[in-house]
Design a protein around this motif. Structure first.
Motif, PDB file in Angstrom:
ATOM      1  N   UNK A  79       0.415   0.632   5.497  1.00 42.61           N
ATOM      2  CA  UNK A  79       1.278   0.016   4.473  1.00 42.61           C
ATOM      3  C   UNK A  79       2.730  -0.016   4.919  1.00 42.61           C
ATOM      4  N   UNK A  80       3.187   1.070   5.541  1.00 43.56           N
ATOM      5  CA  UNK A  80       4.582   1.089   6.011  1.00 43.56           C
ATOM      6  C   UNK A  80       4.761   0.137   7.187  1.00 43.56           C
ATOM      7  N   UNK A  81       3.836   0.204   8.145  1.00 48.47           N
ATOM      8  CA  UNK A  81       3.972  -0.593   9.360  1.00 48.47           C
ATOM      9  C   UNK A  81       3.980  -2.084   9.059  1.00 48.47           C
ATOM     10  N   UNK A  82       3.106  -2.524   8.134  1.00 48.06           N
ATOM     11  CA  UNK A  82       3.067  -3.974   7.891  1.00 48.06           C
ATOM     12  C   UNK A  82       4.320  -4.445   7.164  1.00 48.06           C
ATOM     13  N   UNK A  83       4.884  -3.570   6.310  1.00 48.74           N
ATOM     14  CA  UNK A  83       6.143  -3.930   5.650  1.00 48.74           C
ATOM     15  C   UNK A  83       7.261  -4.057   6.668  1.00 48.74           C
TER      16      UNK A  83
END
Ligand code: NAD
Ligand code: ADE
Length: 424
Positions: free
Chosen positions: A223-227
């Motif tokens: 979730x963090x990486x794709x944001x």
């Protein structure tokens, strides 16, 4: 300054309180869901008399959560969940203006960080609120005599939830924990849009680097990486993604990113940011092939994603060209720049997620604490998700606050979705 008695504390400077109040109130404008919960808590006092120890990033947004818990009747103490994320003015305001005990100083050393955690544990909490499971860890390892006092706990972040699930699996978890991170109104927004924006903000504030045209390597497509990948692309960077999960690697490919092994990415990246929750993503063999002036940083919970001892061992010289940048000179003269000691760059070099997204994360925290206070007697020592009705209610209130209306099912549509015999 208010007439409220000064709460017990160890903060940098209480004279920062007026600035802290202005900043906390500024954040509060963008936290309408939490404000509504605070008003209701002040009327209903669902946490009356409960001792809560919170270990969170000490920011203006967290300050508004602490005010909410206090309005609900709780006796709250707050310590930092990271040595670099504290906003000293917010900490001062909480103590001097809002009467809440705080133990947190930005840049505190290892021993001070732990003395602050123990100060929170000394509050003899009945509910704990962690971001990374530090308080729960201390209670289970060093303060077992206090375990019986704990009614329930909440946990804010992915890494904390992973640890708590491991404790549950090993049969050592002693009380119920509500995994706030697992709420959809938390990770789908905070981890994604919050981390995406604030991590770019932290990198830019620390370095003033232009992202356009640079190769930006994102470690992990969760979730963090794709944001982060989305936001870096939005600033014109060529984004490369590192993944170990084939499904997520495939998602990254179909979202239009290049995916490759870390040893290939290490040679072409200008900026590297890890967001995996795992250790040693960037290692000695990668520093050895990085370009001159490569920037490396992390936005995952712990400062273990970059193998800093390996970087230190390779360096012939270390200097600090700017706050939050440490320059390591390699034997061949190349420079590698490490940001914020490899700690969460968005909280260390910037201010963490904007208030609007923390509104939902901390609405979940407040309502999870209320749920725990009401239901602890029926819960087992397990990791629980936030009840769906709380999650949905937060989404509904946020939409309302944003002035957005959405549709509801007609009776006919509801019946159709519940049927199995109506076709073409
Ligand atoms: P996640 O589980 O959704 O994603 C992590 C991804 O990293 C997964 O897809 C996993 O397969 C991948 N990964 C694991 N090991 C890897 C490796 N060796 N190489 C490449 N990829 C690897 O987790 P998340 O919710 O995105 O959270 C990531 C981290 O960020 C956690 O530590 C979390 O606690 C933290 N976090 C930080 C902030 C912040 O403010 N900076 C906010 C929320 C979460
Ligand atoms: N985690 C990420 N951003 C944060 C913020 N602004 N306040 C508290 N915790 C956070």
């Amino acid at each position: 300054m208010s007439t409220t008695a000064v709460a017990k504390h160890h903060v940098k400077d209480l004279s920062l309180a007026p600035e802290g109040v202005r900043r906390i109130e500024w954040a509060d404008r963008d936290m309408p869901v939490l404000a509504r919960i605070r008003e209701r808590f002040a009327r209903e006092r669902p946490l009356e008399g409960l001792r809560i120890s919170a270990c969170l990033h000490v920011t203006t947004e967290t300050a508004n959560l602490m005010r909410t818990l206090k309005a609900g009747g709780a006796d709250v103490v707050l310590c930092a969940s990271n040595p670099l994320s504290t906003q000293d003015s917010a900490a001062a305001a909480l103590v001097a203006e809002y009467g809440i005990g705080v133990f947190a100083i930005k840049g505190e050393d290892h021993d001070t960080y732990y003395s602050h955690l123990y100060a929170a544990v000394d509050h003899r909490p009945q509910i704990t609120m962690d971001d990374g499971a530090d308080v729960i860890g201390i209670l289970h390892a060093h303060r077992r005599e206090q375990l019986g006092d704990i009614l329930a706990a909440t946990e804010e972040t992915t890494t904390g939830v992973i640890r708590l699930k491991a404790m549950e699996a090993d049969g050592v978890l002693s009380f119920p924990v509500i995994a706030v991170n697992e709420a959809q109104t938390k990770h789908l927004f905070d981890n994604r849009y919050g981390t995406g924006q604030s991590t770019v903000d932290g990198i830019v504030r620390a370095t003033n680097v232009l992202l356009a045209g640079r190769t930006f390597v994102v470690g992990g497509y969760g979730w963090c990486g794709r944001g982060l990948a989305d936001r870096a692309r939005g600033m014109g960077a060529h984004v490369v993604v590192l993944e170990v999960d084939p499904l997520r690697a495939l998602q990254a490919v179909m979202d239009g990113f290049r995916v490759m092994p870390v040893e290939d990415a290490a040679r072409i990246g200008d900026i590297f940011c890890t967001a995996t929750g795992n250790k040693h993503i960037l290692r000695g063999e990668h520093f050895e092939v990085m370009k001159n002036d490569a920037i490396v940083c992390n936005t995952g919970h712990f400062n273990v994603e970059i193998d800093i001892p390996a970087l230190e061992a390779l360096a012939t010289e270390r200097t600090k060209p700017r706050e939050f940048i440490e320059q390591f000179t390699m034997a061949d003269g190349r420079h590698i720049h490490l940001l914020a000691d490899g700690r969460l760059v968005n909280l260390a070099a910037a201010e963490g997620h904007p208030a609007s997204v923390m509104d939902m994360s901390f609405a979940n925290q407040a309502l999870a604490a209320e749920y725990a206070a009401r239901n602890h007697g029926t819960l087992e020592p397990k990791v629980y998700v936030v009840p769906e009705e709380i999650d949905k209610e937060i989404a509904r209130l946020k939409l309302e606050a944003l002035g957005v209306r959405c549709d509801t099912l007609t009776d006919e549509q509801a019946a159709y979705l519940g049927s199995w015999d109506e076709g073409t």
